[in-house]
Design a protein around this motif. Structure first.
Motif, PDB file in Angstrom:
ATOM      1  N   SER A  21       0.818  -1.226   0.000  1.00 49.31           N
ATOM      2  CA  SER A  21       0.000   0.000   0.000  1.00 49.31           C
ATOM      3  C   SER A  21       0.844   1.266   0.000  1.00 49.31           C
ATOM      4  CB  SER A  21      -0.932   0.012   1.232  1.00 49.31           C
ATOM      5  OG  SER A  21      -1.758  -1.138   1.245  1.00 49.31           O
ATOM      6  N   CYS A  22       1.995   1.234  -0.651  1.00 52.06           N
ATOM      7  CA  CYS A  22       2.840   2.433  -0.681  1.00 52.06           C
ATOM      8  C   CYS A  22       2.504   3.332  -1.878  1.00 52.06           C
ATOM      9  CB  CYS A  22       4.303   2.051  -0.717  1.00 52.06           C
ATOM     10  SG  CYS A  22       4.813   1.235  -2.259  1.00 52.06           S
ATOM     11  N   GLY A  23       1.620   2.887  -2.747  1.00 49.95           N
ATOM     12  CA  GLY A  23       1.196   3.706  -3.875  1.00 49.95           C
ATOM     13  C   GLY A  23       1.931   3.441  -5.171  1.00 49.95           C
ATOM     14  N   ALA A  24       2.870   2.477  -5.176  1.00 50.36           N
ATOM     15  CA  ALA A  24       3.586   2.162  -6.408  1.00 50.36           C
ATOM     16  C   ALA A  24       2.651   1.444  -7.372  1.00 50.36           C
ATOM     17  CB  ALA A  24       4.795   1.281  -6.108  1.00 50.36           C
ATOM     18  N   ASP A  25       2.576   1.914  -8.623  1.00 50.48           N
ATOM     19  CA  ASP A  25       1.641   1.301  -9.582  1.00 50.48           C
ATOM     20  C   ASP A  25       2.224   1.268 -11.001  1.00 50.48           C
ATOM     21  OD1 ASP A  25       1.641   3.981 -10.121  1.00 50.48           O
ATOM     22  OD2 ASP A  25      -0.536   4.222 -10.035  1.00 50.48           O
ATOM     23  N   SER A  26       3.517   1.340 -11.138  1.00 43.46           N
ATOM     24  CA  SER A  26       4.144   1.325 -12.464  1.00 43.46           C
ATOM     25  C   SER A  26       3.869   0.005 -13.178  1.00 43.46           C
ATOM     26  CB  SER A  26       5.652   1.543 -12.345  1.00 43.46           C
ATOM     27  OG  SER A  26       5.936   2.791 -11.731  1.00 43.46           O
ATOM     28  N   SER A  27       3.711   0.092 -14.501  1.00 43.92           N
ATOM     29  CA  SER A  27       3.502  -1.122 -15.300  1.00 43.92           C
ATOM     30  C   SER A  27       4.807  -1.599 -15.924  1.00 43.92           C
ATOM     31  CB  SER A  27       2.479  -0.857 -16.421  1.00 43.92           C
ATOM     32  OG  SER A  27       2.966   0.120 -17.327  1.00 43.92           O
ATOM     33  N   TYR A  28       5.865  -0.763 -15.841  1.00 42.59           N
ATOM     34  CA  TYR A  28       7.211  -1.100 -16.304  1.00 42.59           C
ATOM     35  C   TYR A  28       7.228  -1.456 -17.797  1.00 42.59           C
ATOM     36  CZ  TYR A  28       7.306  -1.588 -11.231  1.00 42.59           C
ATOM     37  OH  TYR A  28       7.121  -1.377  -9.890  1.00 42.59           O
ATOM     38  N   GLY A  29       6.456  -0.669 -18.528  1.00 44.03           N
ATOM     39  CA  GLY A  29       6.446  -0.848 -19.991  1.00 44.03           C
ATOM     40  C   GLY A  29       5.538  -1.953 -20.458  1.00 44.03           C
ATOM     41  N   GLY A  30       4.655  -2.437 -19.611  1.00 38.50           N
ATOM     42  CA  GLY A  30       3.712  -3.465 -20.027  1.00 38.50           C
ATOM     43  C   GLY A  30       4.133  -4.875 -19.691  1.00 38.50           C
ATOM     44  N   VAL A  31       4.792  -5.077 -18.574  1.00 35.81           N
ATOM     45  CA  VAL A  31       5.177  -6.436 -18.150  1.00 35.81           C
ATOM     46  C   VAL A  31       3.953  -7.232 -17.757  1.00 35.81           C
ATOM     47  CG1 VAL A  31       7.471  -5.688 -17.365  1.00 35.81           C
ATOM     48  CG2 VAL A  31       5.541  -5.671 -15.763  1.00 35.81           C
TER      49      VAL A  31
END
Length: 282
Positions: A160-170
């Motif tokens: 629940s730290c708010g990280a939501d990156s998709s890392y280029g669609g992994v």
């Protein structure tokens, strides 16, 4: 000279000598009293002895009269030995000292006031024991609650730290692990999908690169929880770990090619990661 009654005591004899002296009976040439005086003294001594024996006899008769009633001499186990040299009495054996029995207070046989005191003491002891048990149970509950809060805090730091990156669609499973790792190890650039000139999991979306020059903690955390995270292997600082420990790699000619500036993580296809395992790394 007129002869008086014979003296019966020393005082009488002294008085007689003095009287005879006054009457002219002086000592002879040897310093001794004259013959009449000596004869008179002998009569006086004899009479004194006679009177003494009579008095002793009277005393003996009186003692014999009172002894049976007043004096009871032991006849058993005691020996009286009277002799001219002295009197000895063989003592009886000393009696053993009585054993002292411990005093045991029985509440049931005590008087009502004492019984009430015993009951009050038992009641106070039970209450103290119950209070201690309750306090111990409360301490246990508090410790469990603290552990639960700490566990929740660790879980929150993971998910629940708010990280939501998709890392280029992994892949979704890779994104889930990447976001959780960013919560545990924040402040790093993370790369995902990308082309590579050699065989790699990056083009298919099953690899992540954590850019750092201090990746020991990240690499160790990932491989310690490799099964839960669905990790197949990791490369860091020119070493590779496929699950059986770190092994050195050949020199590929640069810091990036040798993974000295980032931690590479490859994932299994179709994994269902459990990122809660990363709480052990917080």
């Amino acid at each position: 000279m007129t002869t008086a009654d014979a003296p019966t005591t020393v005082l009488d004899l002294a008085a007689l000598v003095a009287e005879q002296t006054r009457a002219g009976f002086t000592p002879d040439r040897h310093g001794r009293p004259s013959r009449p005086v000596r004869r008179q003294r002998a009569h006086a001594a004899r009479d004194a002895r006679r009177h003494g024996l009579v008095a002793a006899g009277v005393a003996t008769v009186a003692l014999a009269a009172v002894t049976p009633a007043a004096l009871q001499l032991p006849t058993d186990d005691t020996t009286l030995e009277l002799s001219a040299q002295g009197t000895s009495l063989a003592p009886a054996p000393a009696a053993a000292a009585p054993a002292v029995a411990p005093v045991v207070v029985n509440a049931s046989s005590a008087d009502p006031a004492t019984a009430d005191l015993f009951k009050a003491g038992d009641r106070a002891r039970r209450q103290a024991e119950q209070a201690e048990q309750a306090a111990a149970a409360e301490r246990t509950r508090a410790a469990e609650a603290e552990r639960a809060r700490a566990e929740a805090d660790r879980a929150a730091r993971v998910t629940s730290c708010g990280a939501d990156s998709s890392y280029g669609g992994v892949a979704d499973s890779v994104q889930t692990v990447g976001n959780a790792l960013e919560c545990v190890f924040p402040g790093h650039d993370v790369l995902g999908v990308g082309s590579r000139g050699n065989a790699s999991d990056h083009p298919d979306g099953y690899a992540l690169d954590f850019m750092t020059t201090d990746g020991d903690a990240i690499a160790d955390c990932v491989m310690s929880n490799a099964d839960a995270l669905g990790v197949s292997y990791a490369i860091w600082d020119q070493r590779i770990n496929t699950g059986s420990g770190w092994k050195g790699m050949e020199d590929r000619g640069g810091a990036t090619a040798n993974h000295e500036d980032h931690v590479h993580i490859s994932f299994e296809r179709g994994a269902d990661p459990d990122v809660s395992a990363l709480r052990s790394c917080t």
